[in-house]
Write an enzyme that holds these catalytic residues in place. Structure first.
Site, PDB file in Angstrom:
ATOM      1  CB  THR A 195     -15.628  55.110   1.496  1.00 50.45           C
ATOM      2  OG1 THR A 195     -16.097  56.312   2.082  1.00 50.45           O
ATOM      3  CG2 THR A 195     -16.418  53.936   2.004  1.00 50.45           C
ATOM      4  NE  ARG A 214     -22.829  63.022   5.428  1.00 53.57           N
ATOM      5  CZ  ARG A 214     -22.123  62.151   4.720  1.00 53.57           C
ATOM      6  NH1 ARG A 214     -21.167  61.460   5.287  1.00 53.57           N
ATOM      7  NH2 ARG A 214     -22.370  61.968   3.443  1.00 53.57           N
ATOM      8  N   GLY A 231     -23.516  59.168   6.714  1.00 51.88           N
ATOM      9  CA  GLY A 231     -23.610  58.945   5.262  1.00 51.88           C
ATOM     10  C   GLY A 231     -24.289  57.634   4.930  1.00 51.88           C
ATOM     11  N   GLY A 234     -18.992  57.416  -2.384  1.00 55.65           N
ATOM     12  CA  GLY A 234     -19.379  58.620  -3.111  1.00 55.65           C
ATOM     13  C   GLY A 234     -20.143  59.558  -2.202  1.00 55.65           C
ATOM     14  N   GLY A 249     -22.639  60.496  -0.118  1.00 55.16           N
ATOM     15  CA  GLY A 249     -23.571  59.639   0.602  1.00 55.16           C
ATOM     16  C   GLY A 249     -25.032  60.025   0.557  1.00 55.16           C
TER      17      GLY A 249
HETATM   18  N1  ASP Z   1     -20.090  57.613   0.989  1.00 52.09           N
HETATM   19  C1  ASP Z   1     -19.329  58.186   2.068  1.00 52.09           C
HETATM   20  C2  ASP Z   1     -20.213  59.141   2.835  1.00 52.09           C
HETATM   21  O1  ASP Z   1     -20.985  59.856   2.222  1.00 52.09           O
HETATM   22  C3  ASP Z   1     -18.128  58.921   1.606  1.00 52.09           C
HETATM   23  C4  ASP Z   1     -17.214  58.139   0.714  1.00 52.09           C
HETATM   24  O2  ASP Z   1     -17.635  57.242   0.031  1.00 52.09           O
HETATM   25  O3  ASP Z   1     -16.025  58.441   0.706  1.00 52.09           O
HETATM   26  O4  ASP Z   1     -20.087  59.198   4.023  1.00 52.09           O
END
Ligand code: ASP
Length: 348
Positions: free
Chosen positions: A215, A243, A245, A267, A269
């Site tokens: 992300t 879904r 996040g 992270g 999510g």
């Molecule tokens: N936080 C994001 C999610 O859960 C994923 C990521 O941070 O890469 O969608």
């Protein structure tokens, strides 16, 4: 008589303590953090490009150079805006657009794929000066989801739009749209096929949350002392059922308030949503008087670790103090202030 004097002395003391506590809801009774004693720089910017199993061992020198270059270019773009007196919002927008267009990151082009082998993108933005905010979730056709989030914030009465409605709104706003395949990259197609093969073998359904994330996020402080924060993502590999996040959720993946800090998370999510991570950092600063470093470290390295949530965040206060904690092996990250530039990938 003496008893009465003692009693009234005690009562006035108690009253003083009580009044003091009432006047300091933002924790001014706490030890002064470095943030409060520093002069704010002219501007400052901090970015991340995702956290996860990012180690020197699983990186080639070419890949490492490409990430370093991308992070530096992103900071250059944001710095240019801020140097020229642009707003924190504009700096966040331009910086995230660059990262969305760069296939190295899991946002815009290069986003991870869902179980249906599509890209469904989430993004959000928050203005620390007035706490206005905008977000889109599960969009498939907006080329730069961060721009759609900004359009929701500025040109609609809403904070969050999802799915086809959000894509439709972006189109009506005159934003660039692309076919969903535009976002695909060979690397992410390979990742989804591997994830699905593994799922078939083990019989365990699930999005991947034990590898790299990717992300992107940015927090900027402009010459007027305003903070803004934004986050953009493709979410997690193999996600399904629509879904969503934390990234498009204000308070979970993104938060900004001039009085405390701007935050962008990356992270797993589901944990960041449950523990309202981004807002928690700001609230610890407001209610406990913690510095941005203390608050961010506590949330990522203590609270989330205890709960089993992996990831990291970037945070910056209105004095340009930066925190970039993560509880994974690495996190693509960097910051810039006048005459100062730091770009890092691994833990150290
Ligand atoms: N936080 C994001 C999610 O859960 C994923 C990521 O941070 O890469 O969608």
């Amino acid at each position: 008589m003496r008893k009465n004097t003692c009693l009234s002395l005690f009562l006035s003391l108690a009253m003083l303590v009580f009044m003091n506590a009432c006047e300091s809801p933002s924790g001014q009774n706490q030890p002064t953090s470095t943030a409060e004693t520093q002069e704010a720089p002219e501007y400052a910017i901090v970015i991340h490009g995702g956290a996860g199993t990012i180690t020197k061992a699983n990186m080639t020198p070419e890949k490492e150079a490409a990430y370093n270059q991308a992070l530096n270019e992103a900071l250059d773009i944001g710095e240019e805006v801020l140097k020229n007196g642009g707003s924190a919002l504009e700096a966040v927008e331009k910086t995230i657009m660059y990262l969305e267009d760069n296939p190295l990151f899991n946002a815009g082009k290069g986003a991870v794929l869902t179980n249906a082998e599509t890209c469904e993108l989430d993004a959000s933005i928050m203005d620390g000066s007035d706490q206005n905010a905008g977000a889109v979730a599960g969009v498939k056709y907006v080329k730069n989801p961060i721009r759609a989030a900004i359009a929701v914030m500025k040109n609609s009465p809403h904070v969050m739009m999802a799915g086809t409605g959000a894509d439709q709104f972006a189109l009506e706003q005159g934003l660039d749209t692309v076919p969903n395949e535009y976002f695909y990259t060979e690397r992410r197609l390979e990742a989804i096929r591997k994830a699905k093969a593994r799922e078939e073998k083990t019989g365990m359904i699930g999005q991947r949350h034990d590898e790299k994330y990717g992300t992107v996020g940015c927090v900027a402080l402009d010459k007027n002392g305003n903070l803004a924060a934004g986050t953009s993502t493709g979410g997690m590999t193999n996600k399904r059922w629509g879904r969503i996040g934390d990234s498009p959720i204000i308070g979970a993946g993104t938060y900004a308030d001039n009085a405390t800090c701007g935050v962008s998370c990356t992270g797993h999510g589901e944990y960041f949503i449950r523990y309202t991570v981004a807002a928690d950092v700001a609230h610890r600063m407001a209610y406990l008087g913690e510095s941005v470093e203390e608050a961010a470290n506590f949330v990522i390295n203590k609270k989330l670790v205890e709960k089993g949530g992996s990831g990291g965040l970037i945070a910056m206060d209105a004095k340009g103090n930066v925190a970039m904690p993560f509880n994974t092996e690495g996190m693509y990250r960097g910051y810039a202030r006048p005459g100062e530039r730091v770009v890092k990938i691994y833990g150290e």
